[in-house]
Write a protein that holds these residues in place. Sequence first.
Motif, mmCIF file in Angstrom:
data_model
loop_
_atom_site.group_PDB
_atom_site.id
_atom_site.type_symbol
_atom_site.label_atom_id
_atom_site.label_comp_id
_atom_site.label_asym_id
_atom_site.label_seq_id
_atom_site.Cartn_x
_atom_site.Cartn_y
_atom_site.Cartn_z
ATOM 1 N N PHE A 269 -32.713 -14.993 -17.676
ATOM 2 C CA PHE A 269 -31.607 -15.662 -17.239
ATOM 3 C C PHE A 269 -30.312 -14.695 -17.666
ATOM 4 N N PRO A 270 -30.256 -14.640 -19.177
ATOM 5 C CA PRO A 270 -28.869 -13.901 -19.462
ATOM 6 C C PRO A 270 -28.854 -12.469 -18.896
ATOM 7 N N VAL A 271 -30.071 -11.680 -18.761
ATOM 8 C CA VAL A 271 -30.068 -10.364 -18.031
ATOM 9 C C VAL A 271 -29.795 -10.455 -16.910
ATOM 10 N N LEU A 272 -30.167 -11.422 -15.838
ATOM 11 C CA LEU A 272 -29.592 -11.612 -14.510
ATOM 12 C C LEU A 272 -28.416 -11.792 -14.303
ATOM 13 N N LEU A 273 -27.613 -12.439 -15.036
ATOM 14 C CA LEU A 273 -26.235 -12.817 -15.153
ATOM 15 C C LEU A 273 -25.569 -11.401 -15.605
ATOM 16 N N ASP A 274 -25.984 -10.755 -16.547
ATOM 17 C CA ASP A 274 -25.369 -9.361 -17.018
ATOM 18 C C ASP A 274 -25.465 -8.378 -15.748
ATOM 19 N N LYS A 275 -26.590 -8.314 -15.312
ATOM 20 C CA LYS A 275 -26.761 -6.995 -14.306
ATOM 21 C C LYS A 275 -26.171 -7.231 -13.247
ATOM 22 N N HIS A 276 -26.216 -8.877 -12.830
ATOM 23 C CA HIS A 276 -25.875 -8.927 -11.400
ATOM 24 C C HIS A 276 -24.349 -9.094 -11.173
ATOM 25 N N PHE A 277 -23.868 -9.974 -12.120
ATOM 26 C CA PHE A 277 -22.479 -10.504 -12.238
ATOM 27 C C PHE A 277 -21.616 -10.120 -13.326
ATOM 28 N N HIS A 278 -22.213 -9.214 -14.256
ATOM 29 C CA HIS A 278 -21.416 -8.642 -15.400
ATOM 30 C C HIS A 278 -20.462 -9.612 -16.001
ATOM 31 N N SER A 279 -21.320 -10.672 -16.393
ATOM 32 C CA SER A 279 -20.674 -11.852 -17.395
ATOM 33 C C SER A 279 -20.517 -11.544 -18.555
ATOM 34 N N ASP A 280 -19.702 -12.198 -19.253
ATOM 35 C CA ASP A 280 -19.537 -12.030 -20.700
ATOM 36 C C ASP A 280 -20.483 -13.276 -21.330
ATOM 37 N N GLY A 281 -20.219 -13.156 -22.716
ATOM 38 C CA GLY A 281 -20.668 -14.467 -23.350
ATOM 39 C C GLY A 281 -20.185 -15.350 -23.210
ATOM 40 N N SER A 282 -18.984 -15.556 -23.021
ATOM 41 C CA SER A 282 -18.127 -16.914 -22.813
ATOM 42 C C SER A 282 -18.744 -17.711 -21.335
ATOM 43 N N THR A 283 -18.911 -16.846 -20.457
ATOM 44 C CA THR A 283 -19.639 -17.385 -19.361
ATOM 45 C C THR A 283 -20.945 -17.728 -19.315
ATOM 46 N N LEU A 284 -21.882 -17.057 -20.170
ATOM 47 C CA LEU A 284 -23.138 -17.248 -20.273
ATOM 48 C C LEU A 284 -23.287 -18.804 -20.875
ATOM 49 N N GLY A 285 -22.351 -18.995 -22.338
ATOM 50 C CA GLY A 285 -22.568 -20.144 -22.799
ATOM 51 C C GLY A 285 -22.045 -21.255 -22.068
ATOM 52 N N LYS A 286 -20.901 -20.966 -21.234
ATOM 53 C CA LYS A 286 -20.346 -22.248 -20.111
ATOM 54 C C LYS A 286 -21.609 -22.767 -19.352
ATOM 55 N N VAL A 287 -22.307 -21.751 -18.675
ATOM 56 C CA VAL A 287 -23.358 -21.982 -17.659
ATOM 57 C C VAL A 287 -24.770 -22.614 -18.537
#
Length: 437
Positions: A269-287
């Motif tokens: 999941f973290p890789v999916l967020l990073d590669k597809h949407f270029h999300s940062d750590g804050s976004t990952l934490g909220k999700v």
Amino acid sequence: MDIRSRRPLSEVSAPRVELEVTAEGTTLSESDKRRRIWTIYFIGFIDLFGVSMMIPFFPRIAANVGASLTAAGLIGSLYGALQVVSSPVIGKLSDVYGRRNLLLLCYLAPCVGYFMMSRADSVLLLVLSRILPGILKHGQSISKAYLTDITSDKDRRSVLGLFNALSSLGFIFGPLLSGYLADIDPSLKLSILFGSVVFGSNLFIVLFFLPPLKTRYSSSDHSQEKLFSLRSIIDSLNIFKGLHVREMFDILLVRFLLVFAVIMFRSNFPVLLDKHFHSDGSTLGKVLSFNGIISAISAATCGYLSSFYSNPITQVTHFSILLAISLILSTISTSILLLVLCLVPMALATANLRICMLSLLLQRGRENERGAIIGVGAAMASLSRMIAPGIVGVAQEYGSEVVGYLCAGLTLVAVTILIGCFRSREIVSKDKTDKDR
């Protein structure tokens, strides 16, 4: 009154204060049963609260004592391996010596282990601090076994679902407190020491607020305290002795595949967020926080949703299909909003499948095997957590979306196996009935 009808004082025993609990859990008064259930709910919450105070910060804890990232990963794998091996054994010991006695050990171990970790100043001491909890920390499994002893088949899925929901709340609040304590003490020793106190409080609660339990298939906890022997403990190492694993193999396999699929997705999941949407750590934490909240809510609905199903196989089939669809949609999502929306049915499916598979396992096994059965199921989940990250790493070489498709495929394979096995059992049972006639 005829004096001759009186019994000698030597034959008169004191009133028994322990209550006998049948498999249906009907001999406890409603108030006593409710008090026991909510005590288990509370210690389940405290359990995961304490765990979540350490897990997010373990790489930093390992780095503080000079461990490399590889060494930290190996220590984590060691803990997982110990859990796989010891979970069925501890479950079986709880069948022999009683749930309460084993719960005391299950919370004494992390209390001591976390204290050792807070004092560790070398990699060796850090490793030693993880061994004792790795062997004995199975409070969640034993708590579920305790709940199955005092609830009926009708109420079991609802009770276990609420237990999972309330326990999951610990993962929401634990990291918040640990993060606050980390700001006060960057070495994290204060956070880990507080975690030791948390497990110590659970030990206190079990000791003074959880009454001994007596079932119709075992002695009371108090009488079992005299039966501890090295020979009986060694016998319990043979978890398959007397356990009808062959009759439960299909359910264990299906549960392994479902857990494996979910853990693979979470690892990716973290890789999916990073590669597809270029999300940062804050976004990952909220999700992830959002996912934790909806997972807790979903677990609380298990009892209500189960009331619509007379056959648990149908329920497993429906939620497995829902899980597969959610996995595919989340993989091909074109926005973070759509991805987050996919997490809702995924959490609902995962929570219900967890309870349904446990119920199916308990239906297949004997009443005096419940602890061992739950322990074997927990071991399969731990094995999935050990293997999944490596498989995900290989699959990610071909793209993060490949992992999503693989997870969905495993889910469909699992439900196909389950349906096929149950239809075969129905045919065999029908043929046997016809021959008897």
